[in-house]
Design a protein around this motif. Structure first.
Motif, PDB file in Angstrom:
ATOM      1  N   MET A   1      22.284  44.384  29.562  1.00  0.00           N
ATOM      2  CA  MET A   1      23.240  44.169  30.652  1.00  0.00           C
ATOM      3  C   MET A   1      23.454  45.455  31.452  1.00  0.00           C
ATOM      4  O   MET A   1      23.538  45.429  32.689  1.00  0.00           O
ATOM      5  CB  MET A   1      24.563  43.670  30.067  1.00  0.00           C
ATOM      6  CG  MET A   1      25.598  43.289  31.121  1.00  0.00           C
ATOM      7  SD  MET A   1      25.089  41.894  32.140  1.00  0.00           S
ATOM      8  CE  MET A   1      25.115  40.566  30.919  1.00  0.00           C
TER       9      MET A   1
ATOM     10  N   HIS B   1      17.569  38.003  30.646  1.00  0.00           N
ATOM     11  CA  HIS B   1      18.967  37.614  30.444  1.00  0.00           C
ATOM     12  C   HIS B   1      19.042  36.282  29.686  1.00  0.00           C
ATOM     13  O   HIS B   1      19.894  36.092  28.811  1.00  0.00           O
ATOM     14  CB  HIS B   1      19.682  37.481  31.791  1.00  0.00           C
ATOM     15  CG  HIS B   1      20.250  38.769  32.292  1.00  0.00           C
ATOM     16  ND1 HIS B   1      21.098  39.561  31.551  1.00  0.00           N
ATOM     17  CD2 HIS B   1      20.086  39.415  33.488  1.00  0.00           C
ATOM     18  CE1 HIS B   1      21.451  40.623  32.247  1.00  0.00           C
ATOM     19  NE2 HIS B   1      20.849  40.565  33.425  1.00  0.00           N
TER      20      HIS B   1
ATOM     21  N   LEU C   1      27.329  37.941  32.290  1.00  0.00           N
ATOM     22  CA  LEU C   1      26.151  37.554  33.061  1.00  0.00           C
ATOM     23  C   LEU C   1      26.541  36.992  34.423  1.00  0.00           C
ATOM     24  O   LEU C   1      25.891  37.275  35.444  1.00  0.00           O
ATOM     25  CB  LEU C   1      25.344  36.532  32.270  1.00  0.00           C
ATOM     26  CG  LEU C   1      24.002  36.089  32.857  1.00  0.00           C
ATOM     27  CD1 LEU C   1      23.111  37.287  33.104  1.00  0.00           C
ATOM     28  CD2 LEU C   1      23.320  35.117  31.901  1.00  0.00           C
TER      29      LEU C   1
END
Length: 389
Positions: free
Chosen positions: A66, A91, A114
């Motif tokens: 991330m 992701h 996200l």
């Protein structure tokens, strides 16, 4: 091929490194569109790296991925490069990893981060396009659904494996109990043969001693009887000893004491039975017969709970050593029994076997429903078992 698949399953870093390499190739394929190739290639190498260790350190690698995603979007905005890294499809892989291996809570936190990262990246680089939003939403939703299915399948396989281990342990225990019962029967037969023969021989020898001078014929008959009885007893003794030599008793004795209790409760926990174990007093320095009886009572009671206490059973095991005895109490949560086709079938002799064992040890056992519908097994085992004749 199957051997290679099993080898690869035991080495997740190897398989995940291949997956990271594919993401790198995907990123390199779009690098020709980058306006700042050097900065793009640096992140092309860095972004896939956490994928290689995703199953070894899932939380740390998710945070790292991330952070790299955030930095890549920021640097791209600073240098004026709107090209999106293809490796950011990782992701979805990270989201899958967290949900499948750690649970929904970790997946939800990652999903919120996200969403924030996706909104931030679109705001900086490409703007909010309906097609991009639809693709991202569908892709991450599919990753979550696949993780749910994979995690449920893995949990099911683990529970089935644990229940099979319990069934194997139960079968081994019953086989050992059957051997022990046969051994007891042989010992009883040996006792009867020897005791009877020796009693006859003593009586005849006493009679022969008194009649030795007064009645030689009676003395001779008594000696013949003694010799015949001795030969018959010797034949029976040899036959029984031959049966005893077919087994190696020390190899059949299970682990006792607190370690054995901990092993039994952990085995039941792995099978889906929530067990709380409470031990009080010194339980490792007791007679082997008492330790075996304690071990078997707890094992049989927990096995019965796993079979009959409902879909989500729970049990409490309390073992306390008193001055002259040990108290064992196993209580379950009761509940609605599982369907007959899902239940692990037993022989139906568990309670009878526990009562017989307590009778041999000179103890007592109570089993039955409590006022709130739970099942309770309470045993009292003397620390000094009675002498066996």
């Amino acid at each position: 091929m199957r051997r290679f698949s099993l080898w690869l399953r035991d080495k997740p870093v190897v398989a995940d490194s291949v997956l990271a390499g594919l993401l790198l190739l995907l990123d390199l394929a779009v690098s020709q569109d980058a306006t700042n190739t050097a900065a793009f290639l640096v992140f092309s190498v860095l972004i896939p790296l956490p994928i290689a260790l995703r199953r070894v350190y899932p939380r740390a690698m998710a945070v790292t991925f991330m952070v790299l995603s955030f930095c890549a979007g920021t640097i791209g905005y600073i240098v004026g490069d709107p090209t999106v890294h293809g490796a950011l499809l990782g992701h979805g892989i990270m989201l899958y990893t967290l949900v499948a291996y750690l649970g929904r809570r970790e997946g939800l936190w990652y999903g919120l981060a996200l969403i924030a990262d996706t909104v931030y990246g679109m705001a900086l680089v490409s703007g909010f396009k309906g097609a991009d939003l639809a693709f991202v939403s569908v892709f991450f939703a599919l990753c979550w659904a696949l993780a749910e299915f994979s995690g449920a399948r893995r949990a099911y396989d683990a529970e089935v494996a644990a229940r099979l281990a319990v069934a194997d342990s139960d079968r081994e225990r019953r086989a050992h109990d059957a051997v022990s019962a046969e051994r007891t029967r042989i010992a009883r037969e040996l006792h009867d043969v020897v005791a009877h023969a020796v009693s006859v021989m003593i009586v005849q020898a006493d009679g022969a001693r008194y009649a030795l001078r007064a009645d030689p014929d009676t003395t001779e008959q008594a000696l013949v009887t003694i010799a015949g009885t001795g030969r018959e007893a010797l034949r029976e003794l040899r036959r029984t000893v031959a049966l005893l030599r077919t087994e190696h008793a020390p190899d059949q004795v299970p682990q006792h004491g607190t370690a054995g209790l901990a092993r039994v409760t952990q085995l039941m926990r792995d099978a889906g039975l929530a067990v709380e174990l409470e031990l009080a007093g010194e339980l490792d320095e007791v007679a082997p017969e008492v330790s075996l009886g304690l071990h078997r009572i707890v094992q049989e009671a927990l096995t019965n709970t796993l079979r009959h206490a409902g879909a989500h059973p729970k049990a409490w095991v309390r073992v306390r050593r008193r001055t002259d005895h040990i108290e064992v109490e196993v209580t379950d949560s009761g509940g609605v029994p599982v369907r007959p086709e899902d239940r692990i079938q037993g022989s139906g002799l568990g309670l009878a076997g526990m009562r017989e064992r307590m009778a041999v040890l000179g103890g007592s056992l109570e089993a039955g429903r409590t006022a709130d519908g739970a099942w309770r097994v309470h045993a009292r085992i003397p620390l000094a078992p009675p002498d066996q004749e």
